[in-house]
Scaffold this motif. Structure first.
Motif, short mmCIF file in Angstrom:
data_model
loop_
_atom_site.label_atom_id
_atom_site.label_comp_id
_atom_site.label_asym_id
_atom_site.label_seq_id
_atom_site.Cartn_x
_atom_site.Cartn_y
_atom_site.Cartn_z
N MET A 1 0.84 -1.18 0.00
CA MET A 1 0.00 0.00 0.00
C MET A 1 0.88 1.23 0.00
O MET A 1 1.87 1.29 0.73
N VAL A 2 0.50 2.22 -0.83
CA VAL A 2 1.22 3.49 -0.87
C VAL A 2 0.24 4.62 -0.59
O VAL A 2 -0.80 4.73 -1.25
N ALA B 9 9.12 3.46 -3.77
CA ALA B 9 7.83 3.11 -3.19
C ALA B 9 7.30 1.80 -3.77
O ALA B 9 6.75 0.97 -3.04
N ASP C 225 6.40 -1.41 -1.65
CA ASP C 225 5.02 -1.87 -1.78
C ASP C 225 5.01 -3.36 -2.15
O ASP C 225 4.23 -4.14 -1.59
N VAL D 141 3.66 -0.79 4.12
CA VAL D 141 2.77 0.36 4.01
C VAL D 141 3.69 1.58 3.88
O VAL D 141 4.45 1.88 4.80
N VAL D 142 3.62 2.25 2.74
CA VAL D 142 4.57 3.30 2.41
C VAL D 142 3.88 4.66 2.47
O VAL D 142 2.94 4.91 1.72
N ASN E 65 1.01 6.22 -10.56
CA ASN E 65 0.85 5.69 -9.20
C ASN E 65 -0.41 4.82 -9.12
O ASN E 65 -0.37 3.71 -8.61
N PHE F 179 0.70 0.87 -8.13
CA PHE F 179 0.81 0.46 -6.74
C PHE F 179 -0.33 -0.49 -6.39
O PHE F 179 -1.44 -0.37 -6.92
N SER F 180 -0.07 -1.42 -5.47
CA SER F 180 -1.07 -2.45 -5.15
C SER F 180 -2.34 -1.85 -4.57
O SER F 180 -3.44 -2.28 -4.87
N ASP F 181 -2.19 -0.90 -3.72
CA ASP F 181 -3.31 -0.20 -3.09
C ASP F 181 -2.81 1.22 -2.91
O ASP F 181 -1.77 1.43 -2.29
N TYR F 182 -3.52 2.18 -3.46
CA TYR F 182 -3.01 3.54 -3.54
C TYR F 182 -4.02 4.52 -2.98
O TYR F 182 -5.20 4.48 -3.32
#
Length: 171
Positions: A1-2, A65, A69, A74-75, A90, A94-97
């Motif tokens: 997650m970012v 990031a 990720d 958790v970034v 982004n 990213f997996s979850d943004y």
């Protein structure tokens, strides 16, 4: 997650991320923080502040990031430059943004100006300042907008933590 926090220089991106990090790291050990100024220093300060160098800087932050990720961390990212193409990357990668816009006017940023950036610009001592001679492109559809002028770092951190379920679960 970012969780990507963006806004003008001196509006409190780093302070917000530090506040969230300080509160949650003991209960969320996978939480890491990536700050644009720290990444710039990490690479030896080899970039200027013109628009082309800012793109390179954000791509470096994105790469870092993405690596974190991919490891399930958790970034929290504090980054200034918010070009729409970079923010779209982004969302796609990213997996979850979660995109957070720490909104403030240039006047608010000037009033805070802890490093004297705006006053140096006004005195003709520096250039390439986002919001002045480099266009500020506010995020078009951030997930969360926080008004930097209407809250303390603690109250803004409360709102961010409450908004992101993964953070709220650790609070």
């Amino acid at each position: 997650m970012v969780i990507w926090v963006t806004g003008l220089s001196a509006v409190g991106k780093t302070t917000l991320c530090q506040t969230v990090f300080g509160r949650l790291k003991p209960r969320l050990p996978e939480l890491v923080s990536v700050d644009g100024d720290q990444v710039r220093a990490l690479f030896g300060g080899d970039l200027g502040h013109g628009e082309a160098d800012r793109v390179v800087q954000i791509k470096r932050i994105q790469s870092l990031a993405a690596m974190l990720d991919a490891q399930g961390l958790v970034v929290l990212v504090a980054a200034l430059y918010a070009h729409p193409d970079l923010l779209a990357w982004n969302r796609a990668n990213f997996s979850d943004y979660v995109e957070v816009y720490l909104e403030a006017s240039v006047d608010t940023a000037r009033s805070r100006d802890p490093r004297g950036l705006y006053s140096r610009y006004d005195a003709g001592q520096t250039r390439d300042v986002v919001g002045l001679d480099i266009p500020w492109r506010a995020p078009v559809s951030p997930d969360l907008v926080l008004d930097a002028a209407s809250g303390t770092p603690d109250s803004l951190a409360d709102r961010l933590i409450a908004f992101v379920p993964r953070l709220a679960g650790a609070a």
